[in-house]
Structures are given as C-alpha cells and as structure tokens.
Design a protein around this motif. Structure first.
Motif: not given
Ligand SMILES: *Cc1c(COP(=O)(O)O)cnc(C)c1O
Length: 478
Positions: A43-54
């Motif tokens: 995928p050329v961009s995927d930041v879904s769930g990024g905040e929880a992950l961070a």
C-alpha cells in the motif's frame, strides 16, 4: 601510578565479534531486500491505527536487552508498514525522492568507520570526496571555480544558512532595517529561517505572483524602491526554482538583473527543481540560476537520496567562509589553501556524519547518466499526466508542469467555490483510498487543489497510468 578501587572490570560488551557483525548485517539485509522487492505491491500509505500504535510503544529505558530478530520483527512487521510509503513508486505526493539503496550502503560504511570530516586535517582524502561532490553540484548549476558549498540535513537548513550568510555579508551588526523579498509561494522554511535569523515579520515582503505562480518582478521592483524611500534596507531576494505548491520557476534572469541593479543578494530556493539542471528542459526553465549568489539544492529530492541530504552552494565561496569562521584553541589548525576545505569553517556544524559518501558512491558507481535520464523521464511523465488529466471532462489544470509537477482540480458548473472545494477533497480521498498512488493537495487563493509530483526514481509510466485510472474512476463516482 596509584590505582584506586577497580570495581567495574573491563567492559567489552559493545565490541562485537566478527560473526555477530556479519550476522546482524545479514539478518537486516534479508528484511531490507524483501521489503524493497515488495515495494510495488505494498500500500502506498497506511497510517490506520497509527496513534494507538505510537502510544503502545511508550516504555521506560530498557535495563535488559532484546534479541535482534525480535527488534527486526517489530520494525519490519509492525512499525514500518504503518506509514506514508515514501519509497513506493506510487508516492507522488508532496515532493518525493525515493531513497537510493546505494546511499544506505554508503552510510553503513561511513558510520562503521566513523571518521571525522568536520575538519580537513582529520580526514583529508575523505573531506576531498565531499568537496568533489559539492564541486559536481556547482558544475551542474554552472557555478564558477570559487564557489563553495556544504551538505546539510535538508533544504530547510540550507535556506537557513543562506539567509544568515546574506545577512552577515550585506548588513551591519544592527540589521533590523534589513528587508527580504519573497513571493507568496515561497517555501515556509524560508520564512522560518528569516524569523530565526532575527528579522521581524514585518521586514518580510511577500510579493504577489502572476497566473502561472511566478513572482511579479515588476511589483517586486516597486516595493524595493518604496522601501528604500521609507528608510528600510533592502538586501535579499529569495526566488524559487520549483515551488512546492505548483512547481513554478520564477524568472531567474529577470531577478538576477534586478538584484544586480539594486545590489541585493539573490538566493534561489531550488530544493526541488535545481537538479533538473541536468536536463536540457530544466536548463531552459531555470536559465539564470548560475547568476544567483546562493542556491539551495535537495539531493534527497531530485537525486533520490535518503532523507537527511540537503545542500547549499554559494557563488563566492569566500562569503560563506567569512560568515562562519570562528576560532577555537582546541581545534587542529585550519587550512589556508582554499582548495583544502575545512567544512566547519563553512557551516554552522562541527561534528556531523560523513554525508558526502552517500552522494559520492552512487555517482561514482553509475556516472551521472542515469540521473539525467531518470529526471527526463519524470518531465515526460508529468507532461503525460497533464495531457491525460485535460481529457477528463470538468478537470481544470491549475498549473501546467514547469518541471515535474502538475496541479489540478475538478470543476462543476453551478457549484459554489465552497462546494467545489468539498468535491475535490472527496476526489482526493477516493483516489488515495485505492492505495495505488498517494496524492496530496494544497490551497491556492482559497481553492483546494490536487497535485501530482513525479520525482521518485521508482515511478514509471505503469504507475502513472494507475494514477490516471484511479482519478478517472473517482471522478466518475462523484
Ligand atoms: C522541500 C523543500 C524545502 C525544504 O527542504 P527540506 O529538505 O524538507 O528541509 C524548501 N524549499 C523547497 C522549494 C522545497 O521543495
């Protein structure tokens, strides 16, 4: 010799045996090669769930170590995928670059041997390799032999150093009457640099642009004359060779003439556009670039290097040196011969990484030919994209490619400006949701505008065709 209490013993834990060094590089290389080979399908961009992950990563300083394989898993399986995929061929957002693998190998060598290139005497030959790289850049833009430059971490630091150099060479110690002339399309890093260099915001003169987003040289001239009359000290014009919004290239010949007449420093922010001087079309678009007093170039854009590679060139290298030379007793003697460069005398930095090697290695391995041809390919692809966009009913080209960037929007008759902006925001969302290409937008005089910036060495016609397919089908569905 007196020996005091000796409790800790000899600590060699961080000195790795050869088989461990080899195995670390091998293990990392397995992941890296798999990653790079699978880039086109990622995928050329995927930041879904990024905040929880961070947030889930917050932890206290570790007292215990973790196996290397577990750390590689964490990076490659969980963290790296949750990003804008800036190395993907479909990343045609902002200003891409891609990140050449050769440069990563150069960094491994440079960091592993960890030599000191801040002063000439500590590594004369390595400093020379970096000086060669800067000379090649100077040749690309047509600068004379007395030009000097530095490699920086990026275009922002290059602009900042340019501003301070212009200030120190053109203004007295009390510089608060100094006025700076910029177009309203200038990159925000220039404004930031001016404010950090101590200029009040009111001394920044934002000049309007023409319909093709080039600075209005006539209005600029009038403003300089008026400011002089009012007691200000005009000293610096900042031009753009490839704006981030639309890729516009200011009239550099006209600005160089004006700067000569008015005796102002001309800085050209060519962070995005500068390396197109390797192509015939680029040299035509940026005629006059060699007359600028200083030029910012960003190898991490149009030379496809990894992030962290910028550069500043100054036509009269002595002004750069004079602005940055400060004496210190504990440093080794500096060189008097201007051919033997102590980089710390030309830059705000002292200790730094050996950045020159990441540029030197790919240039030496391939020669400049592939860079030239890839940049030509990007110019073709941007023209192709603009031509295809024009065929879509209702699609308006807001900025034709002056280099490798095209800005566009969908217009529908009878809709208010506000509704048209909404429509284009939805268009952007729909295109990006397909995850084959990633586009970004900008705002031009209140209009929400999409942009395609083709610059990665990995982006070819197949991916541009995918982009156009996705734009067409998103348009049809709106
Ligand atoms: C990218 C860019 C900058 C900023 O450079 P960084 O490397 O991101 O710090 C400045 N000016 C222009 C025109 C740019 O495209």
């Amino acid at each position: 010799m007196e020996s005091g209490p000796w409790q800790s013993g000899e600590v060699r834990e961080l000195e790795l045996p050869s088989e461990v060094m080899r195995s670390m590089v091998d293990q990392a290389m397995d992941r890296i090669v798999k990653h790079i080979e699978s880039l086109p399908g990622q995928p050329v961009s995927d930041v879904s769930g990024g905040e929880a992950l961070a947030r889930s990563l917050v932890e206290a300083m570790p007292e215990q170590g973790t196996p290397f394989a577990d750390l590689l898993d964490l990076l490659f399986e969980r963290l790296i995928p949750k990003t804008f995929n800036t190395a993907s061929p479909g990343y045609i957002a902002y200003i891409p670059g891609g990140g050449l693998f050769h440069a990563a190998v150069a960094d491994l060598i440079a960091d592993a041997v960890n030599r000191y290139t801040g002063v000439w005497m500590a590594a004369p030959a390595l400093a020379q390799l970096e000086a060669n790289v800067l000379r090649w850049f100077a040749d690309i833009i047509g600068y004379p032999p007395q030009a000097r430059g530095i490699l920086t971490t990026g275009g922002s630091m290059a602009n900042s150093t340019a501003l301070v150099t212009a200030r120190r060479s053109r203004l007295p110690e009390n510089f608060l009457s100094g006025a700076i002339y910029l177009s309203d399309q200038v990159h925000h890093s220039v404004i930031k640099a001016a404010l950090l260099a101590g200029f009040p915001e009111r001394n920044l003169r934002l000049i309007p642009v023409s319909p093709d987003f080039r600075i209005r040289t006539d209005l600029l001239h009038e403003k300089i004359v008026a400011d002089r009359r009012d007691g200000l000290t005009p000293f610096l014009i900042v031009a753009s060779a490839g704006t981030t919004n639309t890729g516009a290239v200011d009239d550099l010949e006209g600005l160089a003439d004006l700067a000569a007449v008015e005796k102002l420093w001309l800085h050209v922010d060519a962070a995005y556009g500068g390396f197109f001087m390797l192509t015939e079309r680029g040299r035509k678009a940026m005629r006059g670039l060699d007359r600028a007093d200083s030029v910012t170039l960003d190898p991490h854009k149009a030379l496809f290097l990894p992030y962290g590679t910028g550069s500043l060139l100054v036509r009269d290298g002595e002004t750069l040196r004079r602005s940055h030379t400060v004496h210190a007793e504990y440093l080794p003697p500096m060189q008097e011969d201007p051919d033997l460069v102590d980089f710390c005398l030309y830059s705000p930095e002292l200790s730094r990484s050996f950045r020159g090697l990441r540029v030197w290695l790919p240039f030496k391995l391939h020669g400049v030919g592939p860079f030239r041809r890839i940049l030509d390919e990007k110019l073709d692809l941007a023209e192709w994209a603009a031509a295809e966009l024009r065929k879509i009913p209702g699609m308006e080209i807001v900025a034709n490619p002056q280099l490798s960037l095209v800005a566009f929007r969908l217009a529908r008759k009878g809709l208010s400006e506000h509704k048209v902006n909404d429509l284009n925001e939805r268009l952007l969302e729909k295109v990006n949701a397909r995850q084959r290409v990633f586009l970004t937008a900008t705002s031009l005089a209140g209009r929400f505008v999409l942009r395609i910036c083709v610059l990665s060495f990995r982006t070819h016609l197949d991916r541009m065709q995918a982009a156009l397919e996705d734009i067409r089908s998103a348009t049809d569905s709106l």
